[in-house]
Write a protein that holds these residues in place. Structure first.
Motif, PDB file in Angstrom:
ATOM      1  N   ALA A  17       0.839  -1.207   0.000  1.00 13.15           N
ATOM      2  CA  ALA A  17       0.000   0.000   0.000  1.00 13.15           C
ATOM      3  C   ALA A  17       0.872   1.255   0.000  1.00 13.15           C
ATOM      4  O   ALA A  17       0.630   2.205  -0.755  1.00 13.15           O
ATOM      5  N   TYR A  18       1.916   1.256   0.827  1.00  8.86           N
ATOM      6  CA  TYR A  18       2.849   2.383   0.849  1.00  8.86           C
ATOM      7  C   TYR A  18       3.549   2.541  -0.498  1.00  8.86           C
ATOM      8  O   TYR A  18       3.587   3.634  -1.077  1.00  8.86           O
ATOM      9  N   ALA A 124      -2.993   2.690  19.532  1.00  9.78           N
ATOM     10  CA  ALA A 124      -3.661   1.814  20.500  1.00  9.78           C
ATOM     11  C   ALA A 124      -5.158   1.724  20.180  1.00  9.78           C
ATOM     12  O   ALA A 124      -5.827   2.732  19.983  1.00  9.78           O
ATOM     13  N   GLY A 125      -5.628   0.496  20.101  1.00  3.24           N
ATOM     14  CA  GLY A 125      -7.045   0.255  19.861  1.00  3.24           C
ATOM     15  C   GLY A 125      -7.484   0.377  18.418  1.00  3.24           C
ATOM     16  O   GLY A 125      -8.652   0.154  18.113  1.00  3.24           O
ATOM     17  N   GLN A 126      -6.568   0.735  17.522  1.00  6.83           N
ATOM     18  CA  GLN A 126      -6.916   0.889  16.107  1.00  6.83           C
ATOM     19  C   GLN A 126      -6.534  -0.381  15.337  1.00  6.83           C
ATOM     20  O   GLN A 126      -5.476  -0.941  15.575  1.00  6.83           O
ATOM     21  N   PRO A 127      -7.372  -0.796  14.389  1.00  4.74           N
ATOM     22  CA  PRO A 127      -7.047  -2.001  13.628  1.00  4.74           C
ATOM     23  C   PRO A 127      -6.037  -1.776  12.502  1.00  4.74           C
ATOM     24  O   PRO A 127      -5.376  -2.707  12.059  1.00  4.74           O
ATOM     25  N   GLU A 128      -5.897  -0.559  12.060  1.00  6.38           N
ATOM     26  CA  GLU A 128      -5.095  -0.269  10.865  1.00  6.38           C
ATOM     27  C   GLU A 128      -3.623  -0.060  11.209  1.00  6.38           C
ATOM     28  O   GLU A 128      -3.277   0.668  12.126  1.00  6.38           O
ATOM     29  N   TRP A 129      -2.762  -0.742  10.440  1.00  7.33           N
ATOM     30  CA  TRP A 129      -1.316  -0.604  10.594  1.00  7.33           C
ATOM     31  C   TRP A 129      -0.811   0.450   9.628  1.00  7.33           C
ATOM     32  O   TRP A 129      -1.285   0.559   8.496  1.00  7.33           O
ATOM     33  N   ARG A 130       0.180   1.220  10.067  1.00  9.77           N
ATOM     34  CA  ARG A 130       0.757   2.285   9.256  1.00  9.77           C
ATOM     35  C   ARG A 130       2.271   2.153   9.240  1.00  9.77           C
ATOM     36  O   ARG A 130       2.860   1.540  10.115  1.00  9.77           O
ATOM     37  N   VAL A 131       2.879   2.789   8.254  1.00  3.83           N
ATOM     38  CA  VAL A 131       4.336   2.797   8.134  1.00  3.83           C
ATOM     39  C   VAL A 131       4.872   3.989   8.929  1.00  3.83           C
ATOM     40  O   VAL A 131       4.522   5.131   8.640  1.00  3.83           O
TER      41      VAL A 131
END
Length: 159
Positions: A17-18, A124-131
């Motif tokens: 995605a990145y 914290a508590g978020q499902p989405e992973w980021r770079v």
């Protein structure tokens, strides 16, 4: 990798995605809103680093002129779970870039392998992973153009 909070497929999807946004030459603001953390950094281990939104703008401006580019993660070499919400991933990717600069009658190609350390994070508590970071550890199998482009990691990209 069984202790990691993400599977290898999920890691590859996040990195793709990145890289997809990078290859499409979207704005720094769009990249930040879609896939990056606010404290994102990119650059060369032991060399130049671009940090945050302003750094990302500068990094992207140094990449202007490239087209027909492809970056594909070929190998996930190592994975370390720093916490439930942060991963360090080491990869090898194949790169292909093309740039045309007048008055040349042809475009220049840049090819090779790049070894990266990536930091992936979620709030914290978020499902989405980021770079959070894309750091170049080194290169191999570079053609002459790519060798020149990446010859001064302490300065960034050499035009």
């Amino acid at each position: 990798m069984s202790d990691a909070p993400l599977s290898e497929e999920q890691i590859r999807d996040t990195l793709a995605a990145y890289l997809g946004l990078l290859q499409r030459h979207v704005s720094a603001e769009e990249m930040m809103s879609k896939i990056l953390t606010d404290d994102f950094e990119t650059g060369f281990v032991g060399g130049h680093l671009w940090k945050g939104l302003d750094g990302l703008r500068d990094f992207l401006s140094q990449r202007e002129g490239f087209f027909d580019e492809r970056h594909e993660v070929k190998d996930v070499l190592a994975l370390t779970a720093r916490s439930d919400d942060e991963l360090e991933v080491k990869t090898r990717l194949e790169l292909f870039l093309r740039r045309w600069e007048p008055p040349s009658p042809t475009s220049d190609q840049f090819t090779g392998w790049a070894f990266h350390t990536w930091i992936l994070r979620r709030s914290a508590g978020q499902p989405e992973w980021r770079v959070a970071a894309q750091l170049v550890d080194g290169f191999d199998h570079l053609n002459d153009n790519a060798t020149r482009l990446f010859s001064t990691p302490e300065e960034g990209l050499k035009r």
